[in-house]
Each structure stands twice: as C-alpha cells, then as structure tokens.
Scaffold this motif. Structure first.
Motif, PDB file in Angstrom:
ATOM      1  N   LEU A  21      53.715  20.012  -3.247  1.00 38.93           N
ATOM      2  CA  LEU A  21      52.326  20.168  -3.645  1.00 38.93           C
ATOM      3  C   LEU A  21      51.872  21.051  -2.539  1.00 38.93           C
ATOM      4  O   LEU A  21      50.741  22.014  -3.001  1.00 38.93           O
ATOM      5  CB  LEU A  21      51.590  18.890  -3.652  1.00 38.93           C
ATOM      6  N   VAL A  22      52.339  20.888  -1.461  1.00 38.39           N
ATOM      7  CA  VAL A  22      51.860  21.909  -0.040  1.00 38.39           C
ATOM      8  C   VAL A  22      52.818  23.068   0.409  1.00 38.39           C
ATOM      9  O   VAL A  22      51.996  24.074   0.257  1.00 38.39           O
ATOM     10  CB  VAL A  22      51.469  20.970   0.901  1.00 38.39           C
ATOM     11  N   ASN A  23      53.997  22.963   0.070  1.00 44.81           N
ATOM     12  CA  ASN A  23      54.702  24.010   0.275  1.00 44.81           C
ATOM     13  C   ASN A  23      55.133  24.817  -1.054  1.00 44.81           C
ATOM     14  O   ASN A  23      55.807  24.465  -2.079  1.00 44.81           O
ATOM     15  CB  ASN A  23      56.212  23.426   0.870  1.00 44.81           C
ATOM     16  N   LYS A  24      54.406  26.062  -1.246  1.00 45.11           N
ATOM     17  CA  LYS A  24      54.745  26.772  -2.208  1.00 45.11           C
ATOM     18  C   LYS A  24      55.548  28.198  -1.911  1.00 45.11           C
ATOM     19  O   LYS A  24      55.353  28.975  -2.737  1.00 45.11           O
ATOM     20  CB  LYS A  24      53.218  27.386  -2.664  1.00 45.11           C
ATOM     21  N   ARG A  25      56.148  28.028  -0.809  1.00 47.68           N
ATOM     22  CA  ARG A  25      57.017  29.246  -0.401  1.00 47.68           C
ATOM     23  C   ARG A  25      57.948  29.597  -1.265  1.00 47.68           C
ATOM     24  O   ARG A  25      58.616  28.642  -1.976  1.00 47.68           O
ATOM     25  CB  ARG A  25      57.544  29.020   0.959  1.00 47.68           C
ATOM     26  N   THR A  26      58.549  30.732  -1.374  1.00 41.84           N
ATOM     27  CA  THR A  26      59.460  31.489  -2.150  1.00 41.84           C
ATOM     28  C   THR A  26      60.667  31.930  -1.257  1.00 41.84           C
ATOM     29  O   THR A  26      61.480  32.544  -1.872  1.00 41.84           O
ATOM     30  CB  THR A  26      59.185  32.258  -3.237  1.00 41.84           C
ATOM     31  N   ASP A  27      60.599  31.541  -0.270  1.00 38.44           N
ATOM     32  CA  ASP A  27      61.800  31.991   0.773  1.00 38.44           C
ATOM     33  C   ASP A  27      62.699  30.993   1.251  1.00 38.44           C
ATOM     34  O   ASP A  27      62.825  29.668   0.499  1.00 38.44           O
ATOM     35  CB  ASP A  27      61.288  32.852   1.971  1.00 38.44           C
ATOM     36  N   ALA A  28      63.344  30.896   2.366  1.00 39.05           N
ATOM     37  CA  ALA A  28      64.243  30.043   2.804  1.00 39.05           C
ATOM     38  C   ALA A  28      63.780  28.765   3.180  1.00 39.05           C
ATOM     39  O   ALA A  28      64.339  27.677   3.237  1.00 39.05           O
ATOM     40  CB  ALA A  28      65.083  30.292   3.931  1.00 39.05           C
ATOM     41  N   TRP A  29      62.250  28.529   3.265  1.00 38.79           N
ATOM     42  CA  TRP A  29      61.695  27.220   3.670  1.00 38.79           C
ATOM     43  C   TRP A  29      60.901  26.723   2.427  1.00 38.79           C
ATOM     44  O   TRP A  29      60.341  25.569   2.479  1.00 38.79           O
ATOM     45  CB  TRP A  29      60.639  27.430   4.728  1.00 38.79           C
ATOM     46  N   GLY A  30      61.253  27.220   1.200  1.00 37.65           N
ATOM     47  CA  GLY A  30      60.478  26.593   0.074  1.00 37.65           C
ATOM     48  C   GLY A  30      61.418  26.515  -1.022  1.00 37.65           C
ATOM     49  O   GLY A  30      62.459  27.082  -1.139  1.00 37.65           O
ATOM     50  N   GLY A  31      60.785  25.697  -2.201  1.00 38.68           N
ATOM     51  CA  GLY A  31      61.570  25.557  -3.502  1.00 38.68           C
ATOM     52  C   GLY A  31      62.307  24.362  -3.700  1.00 38.68           C
ATOM     53  O   GLY A  31      61.716  23.361  -3.516  1.00 38.68           O
TER      54      GLY A  31
END
Length: 413
Positions: A185-195
């Motif tokens: 819900l908080v982490n919307k990243r699309t790099d190596a730290w998200g998804g």
C-alpha cells in the motif's frame, strides 16, 4: 513454582537469555540534551533491570539524526558520544539480564513540524483522515539514499556493541521505514525495491546483512516484524511467513511479532478493520499459524498482562513473551509472577471514538508512567488519558525547540 516462563533460552549467536520474559520496546521520548540517553533513561532501566526480566529491549534509537519519530528521540550515529550509551547499557544489565537496542528509521512517519527529512519508498503520505496533516509529505528515496540508510543501521549496531549492549533489534514493524518498504500500500516503486515481495523485502534484508557483518557473531541480531498491517491489501500473515523464511539464512536470532501502524494502531489494541477486539495477546492467533512454519524462534508482543496469558502464549510454541504497557505499570511483574502474584493494576482504557487520537493518548499514558518510574516513584495507571496527552504535548513542544536548535549544529559538526 517451576514454569517454562523462567527457563533459559539459548540463541543461535550463543547468547543465553535467563528467562522467556522480555520488556518490549516502548518509545520513551526521554532523550536528554544532544538527543542522548540521560539520567531519566538510566533510572528507568535500572527499575526494569531489578524486576526480573530476561531481556530489555530499548525504545527505538534513531539511525539518522535528521529523521526522528519524535523530537525527544535518542540518536546513535557516527557522531554521537558513546559514554551515555555505555551508562544506559550498564543500567539495563544491572540486574543480570540482557539489553538489546532497538534501531529504527521512521521514514514517512515524521511530524510535519519536525525539521530534517521525510523519506519513504514512494511519495505516499500517512492517511489519518482529518489528522493527516500532522505528518510530513514523504519524498521517494533514491537508490543512493537507500544505500546510505542501510549503512547507517550498520554503524548504529556496531556502536551499540561498542557501548556494551548485548544485541540490536531492527524495527521493521508499525509502519516505520522498513515496514513501509514491505507494504504494497505504501511501496509503489517499479525498480528493484518495489513490486514483488522479494523486492519489497530487499531493503530489510540488506540492513540485516550489513548489521550482521558489522558486529560480532556473539552479538544478537533480531527483527521486529508485523504479523499483519491490518489494512486491506497491506502486508499480511502470508507475507510475514515468507519474510521470516528470508531472514533465517542471514544469522537472525529472533523475530518479534507485532502488528499495525499509525494508520491502523493494532499495537495499542485498536485496528481499522472489522476484526477489532480488545483482548490480551492481540496477535496470538496469527502467531500460532506463523510458529508452525517459522525456522526462527518467535517473540510475541501485544496486550499480555497476566501470567496465565503468558503461559498460554508459550504453550503455542512462541519462544519469548514481550510486554510493554504491563511493565510500564508494574516494572517488577516477572518477579511477582515467580512469587505467584499479579500486577497491581492496569492502565485506564482509552475508549475515544477517534482512533488516531485514542492511540496518541494511550502512548501518552504509558510515557507518563515511565517518567514516574524514572524518578523512582510509583505508577498511577488511573491517570486520565486527556491529562496525560496534554502533558505530553507540552513536553513535545519543549523538546521540539531543543531539537530544532541542535540539528543545525549537528549537521555542521
């Protein structure tokens, strides 16, 4: 009376805890000048050390001087003098138990009136309805900021060991920075730290690796993890099960299970979902499921006040029971249990309909008791929550003025 409660626990690092009772972390917000531990904290931890616990875990110590959960937070970084922390460790070990330092970065859970930085995995702010403006708007962290923050955790852990602490607990629960990275819900990243969960857990795992590499093999490393966030679509028990599995090969000694965040303060017995129940051992049902598959010993914290409840938790194969509020009211509760006695009383319940305000008042009540203990006095669990909250707000305003004056000098030192 013999009991599993009073049996020792050997950890994989080789450290042996003298019993299965831990004082869980409570955010004291009692820093002296310079954001350092002082006489109040020394006195408080001597009271707990004399009460029979096997393990004391400090309130969260900040790894970044520009990011505090509150203006009276303690900071241990590369610039902090070590002697006050040595005195704190000595106070905590005065009764023969162990003391671990909880280390933390608040991420986006920083007051809007605080100087410094407000960081998060993404620019998603804290949603507290009409109280949302109490928190700053977060900036999504860059890879460089993530790497620097990982290094800060390692520095704090290494310095805690130098000061004489027996271990650290990495705070990855209650909606703070590492918990924010874990939350979809908080982490919307699309790099190596998200998804994927593997990506969302990357920062936590990197912190654990860095800490473990910075300290002795005999120094305990624990992680505090939410059993669930208690928000629909958030970090849940299945996520927790998988993350515990990821932590096992990294040399972690113990995982403490809690739950909730500022948005859903289940750690104070109040949640935002429909399953809210005011009872003891808030997270025991989830812990029972997790303990069956956990490769690591688990500690359960949340609402434990009676020996009968503590015994029931241990009967579920939980390794350690953690108590916060109960020990804020009765600091010698473990010794009382050993003698067949119970606590003197319980904290006055906060029944306000505004959950955010009620959670703040509950924490203020606890801190009111901690200050009485620090001065050598008796607790007053019947203190009205409104009185405790108003007094806490006055102290926080004074602490904020001191922190605002101190931070610029720290940055140029």
């Amino acid at each position: 009376m013999t009991s599993e409660l009073f049996s020792p626990l050997a950890l994989r690092s080789g450290q042996v805890l003298r019993n299965r009772i831990a004082k869980a972390a409570m955010e004291e917000n009692m820093a002296a000048d310079g954001q350092l531990p002082g006489q109040e904290l020394f006195g408080l931890y001597r009271r707990w050390a004399a009460g029979g616990t096997g393990l004391l875990i400090t309130g969260n110590v900040m790894v970044h001087a520009e990011a505090l959960t509150g203006p009276a937070g303690v900071v241990l970084d590369e610039k902090a003098p070590l002697q006050p922390f040595t005195e704190w460790a000595e106070a905590g070990k005065a009764g023969g138990g162990a003391i671990w330092m909880q280390i933390n970065h608040p991420g986006r859970q920083i007051g809007s009136d605080m100087p410094g930085v407000v960081w998060g995995p993404s620019d998603v702010g804290v949603d507290l309805g009409r109280h949302s403006s109490r928190f700053g708007r977060p900036v999504a962290m860059s890879p460089e900021q993530i790497s620097a923050t990982v290094a800060r955790y390692a520095v704090t852990a290494q310095r805690a060991q130098e000061a004489g602490f027996d271990g650290v607990e990495i705070h990855a629960a209650h909606g703070y920075l590492l918990s924010q990275f874990l939350s979809p819900l908080v982490n919307k990243r699309t790099d190596a730290w998200g998804g994927s969960l593997e990506n969302r857990a990357r920062m936590l795992l990197d912190v654990v690796r860095a800490v473990r590499a910075a300290v002795s093999p005999y120094f305990a490393v624990a992680v505090k993890l939410n059993s669930a966030d208690f928000q629909r679509g958030g970090f849940d028990a299945d996520d927790a099960r998988q993350v515990i599995g990821m932590l096992e090969p990294l040399g972690v000694d113990l995982v403490e299970l809690s739950g909730g965040s500022y948005e859903s303060p289940a750690m104070t017995g109040r949640r935002t979902d429909s399953r809210t129940q005011a009872r003891e051992a808030y997270f025991l049902d989830l812990a029972k499921d997790l303990v069956r598959t956990s490769p690591l010993p688990l500690m359960l914290t949340g609402g434990i006040t009676r020996r009968e409840t503590a015994e029931r938790v241990l009967d579920s194969d939980v390794a350690i029971i953690g108590m916060g509020t109960a020990l804020a009211v009765t600091p010698d509760l473990p010794d009382r249990w050993r003698e067949g006695r119970e606590a003197e009383g319980r904290m006055r319940p906060v029944t306000w309909s505004d959950k955010a305000l009620a959670s703040a008042a509950s924490m203020a009540q606890v801190r009111h008791q901690l200050r009485r203990l620090a001065r050598g006095g008796r607790t007053r669990p019947g203190t009205h929550p409104a009185i405790a909250l108003l007094a806490e707000q006055r102290r926080q305003r004074r602490a904020l003025r001191r922190y605002r004056a101190w931070l610029p000098t720290r940055e140029t030192a």
